[in-house]
Design a protein around this motif. Structure first.
Motif, short mmCIF file in Angstrom:
data_model
loop_
_atom_site.label_atom_id
_atom_site.label_comp_id
_atom_site.label_asym_id
_atom_site.label_seq_id
_atom_site.Cartn_x
_atom_site.Cartn_y
_atom_site.Cartn_z
N LEU A 1 2.93 5.53 7.40
CA LEU A 1 1.92 5.64 6.34
C LEU A 1 1.04 6.87 6.52
CD1 LEU A 1 0.88 1.98 5.57
CD2 LEU A 1 1.28 3.79 3.88
N ARG A 2 0.86 7.31 7.74
CA ARG A 2 0.09 8.54 7.96
C ARG A 2 0.77 9.72 7.26
NH1 ARG A 2 -0.26 6.62 13.80
NH2 ARG A 2 -2.31 5.62 13.96
N TYR A 3 2.10 9.77 7.31
CA TYR A 3 2.84 10.82 6.60
C TYR A 3 2.71 10.64 5.09
CZ TYR A 3 5.25 12.54 10.80
OH TYR A 3 5.54 13.10 12.03
N THR B 1 11.02 3.52 2.41
CA THR B 1 12.17 2.63 2.61
C THR B 1 12.16 2.05 4.02
OG1 THR B 1 13.53 3.84 1.02
CG2 THR B 1 14.70 2.51 2.65
N GLU B 2 11.85 2.88 5.00
CA GLU B 2 11.73 2.37 6.37
C GLU B 2 10.67 1.28 6.45
OE1 GLU B 2 11.05 5.39 9.28
OE2 GLU B 2 12.85 6.54 8.76
N ILE B 3 9.53 1.53 5.81
CA ILE B 3 8.44 0.54 5.83
C ILE B 3 8.88 -0.75 5.18
CG2 ILE B 3 6.17 0.03 4.82
CD1 ILE B 3 5.40 2.94 5.33
N ARG B 4 9.59 -0.64 4.08
CA ARG B 4 10.06 -1.86 3.39
C ARG B 4 10.92 -2.71 4.33
NH1 ARG B 4 11.47 -5.88 2.39
NH2 ARG B 4 12.41 -6.84 0.57
N HIS B 5 11.79 -2.09 5.10
CA HIS B 5 12.65 -2.86 6.01
C HIS B 5 11.87 -3.35 7.22
CE1 HIS B 5 16.72 -2.61 4.25
NE2 HIS B 5 16.19 -1.60 3.58
N LEU C 1 0.83 -1.20 0.00
CA LEU C 1 0.00 0.00 0.00
C LEU C 1 0.87 1.26 0.00
CD1 LEU C 1 -3.22 0.57 2.07
CD2 LEU C 1 -1.46 2.33 2.00
N SER C 2 1.92 1.24 0.81
CA SER C 2 2.82 2.38 0.91
C SER C 2 3.49 2.67 -0.43
CB SER C 2 3.88 2.12 1.99
OG SER C 2 4.87 3.12 1.98
N ARG C 3 4.06 1.64 -1.04
CA ARG C 3 4.76 1.84 -2.31
C ARG C 3 3.79 2.35 -3.37
NH1 ARG C 3 9.67 -0.35 -3.78
NH2 ARG C 3 10.03 -0.01 -1.54
N ASN C 4 2.57 1.83 -3.35
CA ASN C 4 1.58 2.25 -4.33
C ASN C 4 1.21 3.72 -4.16
OD1 ASN C 4 0.13 0.83 -6.50
ND2 ASN C 4 -1.71 1.58 -5.48
N SER C 5 1.05 4.15 -2.90
CA SER C 5 0.75 5.56 -2.62
C SER C 5 1.89 6.44 -3.11
CB SER C 5 0.53 5.76 -1.12
OG SER C 5 0.38 7.13 -0.81
N CYS C 6 3.13 6.01 -2.88
CA CYS C 6 4.29 6.79 -3.35
C CYS C 6 4.27 6.94 -4.87
CB CYS C 6 5.59 6.12 -2.91
SG CYS C 6 5.92 6.22 -1.13
N HIS C 7 3.96 5.85 -5.57
CA HIS C 7 3.91 5.93 -7.03
C HIS C 7 2.80 6.86 -7.49
CE1 HIS C 7 7.04 3.29 -8.44
NE2 HIS C 7 6.66 2.32 -7.62
N ARG C 8 1.64 6.83 -6.82
CA ARG C 8 0.57 7.75 -7.20
C ARG C 8 1.01 9.20 -7.02
NH1 ARG C 8 -3.24 4.11 -4.18
NH2 ARG C 8 -3.12 5.64 -2.49
N THR C 9 1.70 9.48 -5.92
CA THR C 9 2.15 10.85 -5.65
C THR C 9 3.18 11.29 -6.68
OG1 THR C 9 1.76 10.43 -3.30
CG2 THR C 9 3.04 12.37 -3.85
#
Length: 507
Positions: free
Chosen positions: A434-436, A393-397, A348-356
């Motif tokens: 993810l809130r950020y 990146t933090e979330i990925r780890h 979900l995080s990576r997808n949000s980053c790509h949308r942004t």
């Protein structure tokens, strides 16, 4: 919610109940039937402890010392020493809301009568919650096979030692108990082990994390819908027929909610977009969000079992007047569930980053580069990508599994662990990051909507846009964006955005 009550019987505690007690200050009350069960279990403990039957943690030691006899006249001393010896945890200290969740989770499982603890200790758990006496609990030191190194600090407070927060003020446990007119506990057989050995350190805070994830995924659906309006996205992937032919429950629910948020939006007008297919980060968001929902359903199932079942060893079987050795403190199913949901959230995080990133790319949006209102004068969102991708990146780890890392301990007799408290803690960190990330996406979506001069927004997205713009104005010139980012984070964490959108679509 303050002033409300949660009634405990050992069998019906919900994740929402944990949230109400831990965060909203709800009081707790124990049913008379549950207290009678506790009393009957305690009577059986004394009956067996005074017999010649060796019972782990009663008239015998614990761990490798299970072969050491404990005679009746040393019950209090032995159990006090057991509390002392298990106080080995290290900082950071658990937050007060986590401590309340921990106390509640353990209290509810005690009411099943499988522990044999003295009723006065059960009452002390209740009083600590209702009088807001929160033991200081260092939260690192548990390997998940019963959170003994951390929960021992609750026992320390109960006997009038160590420190607590009393109505928000830090003081000695002795002073807090005196102020509340409570007497320290005098320990008896099995009491020390019953206090230290449970999975409440994972279960209580874990229930709060699941509540946060439930709210977060709903928020992610809202922000995705807002991004579609800023992007001028293709809405055909939201067609309900697509989800009928592939009936995965989570993604079907997310698509249903996104359609509700976009009700009345300009996106449904014919000929709005000339894109046959948008990038996957937009086209497949309901599917990814649905995967998080499906993972959440799995974990909630096992959390509800954990909150309303015994995790004691040994286990008192009151109906059969027996105490048996077992491994009911084993919560690997729960640990695996949290690991799974951490991985789902990383998607979900990576997808949000790509949308942004796509929102800042003129080739995809047809808007200005980095959503600047003036190419020659304003840099706008040209640098902010570093921030949300570093958080990702933090979330990925953090999503890397940790449950399989353990040693063989206690003289080689304890050779399995699951690390559930740490798994819960890192999942909580993922949620906070993810809130950020979602907040930054919301900033971009609102900016794109303004640049596009889109005024016909959906019923839910219009409410979301208004919440954002009440705190974060249109970016007409460069400014300190760290302030905007924190505002966006607070909008999400406070649930203001979520509540306003819920209200809007319910109307």
């Amino acid at each position: 919610m303050k002033g409300s009550k949660v009634i405990l019987n050992g069998k019906t505690l919900s994740i929402q109940d944990v949230n109400n007690v831990a965060r909203n200050g709800a009081l707790v009350e124990i049913t008379e039937e549950a207290m009678r069960t506790v009393e009957a279990s305690r009577a059986l403990v004394y009956e067996l402890a005074n017999s010649d039957t060796p019972v782990y943690g009663f008239n015998r030691g614990v761990g490798l010392n299970k072969d050491r006899e404990v005679v009746a006249k040393y019950y209090e001393e032995y159990n006090r020493n057991l509390i002392y010896a298990h106080c080995v945890a290290v900082e950071p200290e658990a937050s007060e809301e986590d401590v309340r969740a921990i106390l509640l989770a353990r209290l509810n499982t005690l009411l099943l009568g499988c522990t044999g603890i003295q009723p006065a200790i059960v009452t002390m758990y209740k009083d600590m919650l209702n009088y807001r006496i929160h033991p200081v609990i260092p939260e690192r030191g548990s390997i998940g096979e019963g959170d003994i190194a951390c929960l021992s600090h609750i026992g320390l407070a109960m006997i009038g030692e160590g420190e607590v927060h009393y109505n928000g003020i830090r003081m000695t446990a002795k002073e807090a108990l005196e102020r509340a007119s409570l007497k320290p506990i005098v320990l008896g057989p099995k009491d020390g082990l019953a206090i230290v050995s449970s999975n409440a350190l994972a279960a209580g805070p874990g229930a709060l994390v699941l509540k946060d994830i439930q709210d977060l995924i709903e928020t992610a659906d809202i922000i995705y819908a807002l991004t579609l309006e800023g992007y001028r996205g293709n809405v055909t992937p939201l067609d309900p027929k697509a989800y009928e032919v592939r009936p995965l429950p989570g993604q079907a629910y997310s698509s249903q909610m996104v359609r509700a948020y976009l009700e009345g939006s300009y996106l449904w007008l014919p000929g709005v977009t000339d894109s046959l297919q948008d990038p996957l980060c937009l086209r497949g968001s309901c599917h990814l969000h649905g995967s998080v929902r499906d993972a959440l359903d799995y974990v909630k199932k096992y959390m509800n079992i954990q909150l309303n079942s015994s995790d004691d060893n040994p286990c008192v079987l009151l109906d059969e007047k027996r105490i048996i050795s077992c491994s009911n403190y084993e919560v690997t199913s729960l640990a695996l569930g949290f690991e799974m949901i951490g991985i789902a959230l990383s998607h979900l995080s990576r997808n949000s980053c790509h949308r942004t990133i796509k929102l800042g790319n003129a080739r995809f949006t047809g808007l200005s580069r980095f959503l600047t209102p003036s190419d020659a004068r304003v840099i706008a969102y040209g640098t902010i990508q570093k921030t949300f991708t570093s958080l990702d990146t933090e979330i990925r780890h953090l999503s890397n599994p940790a449950t399989a890392d353990y040693f063989s301990l206690a003289g080689d007799i304890e050779d399995h662990a699951n690390n559930t408290p740490y798994v819960v803690k890192k999942t909580s960190k993922i949620v906070d990051n993810l809130r950020y990330i979602l907040g930054i996406e919301a900033m971009h979506a609102a900016q794109a909507i303004d640049l596009r001069k889109a005024t016909k927004l959906g019923k839910g997205t219009k409410a979301a846009y208004e919440v954002i713009r009440e705190e974060i104005p249109f970016l007409d010139k460069d400014r300190n964006l760290s302030i905007d980012i924190k505002k966006a984070y607070n909008i999400i964490k406070s649930q203001e955005l979520l509540e306003r959108v819920r209200e809007a679509i319910s109307e």
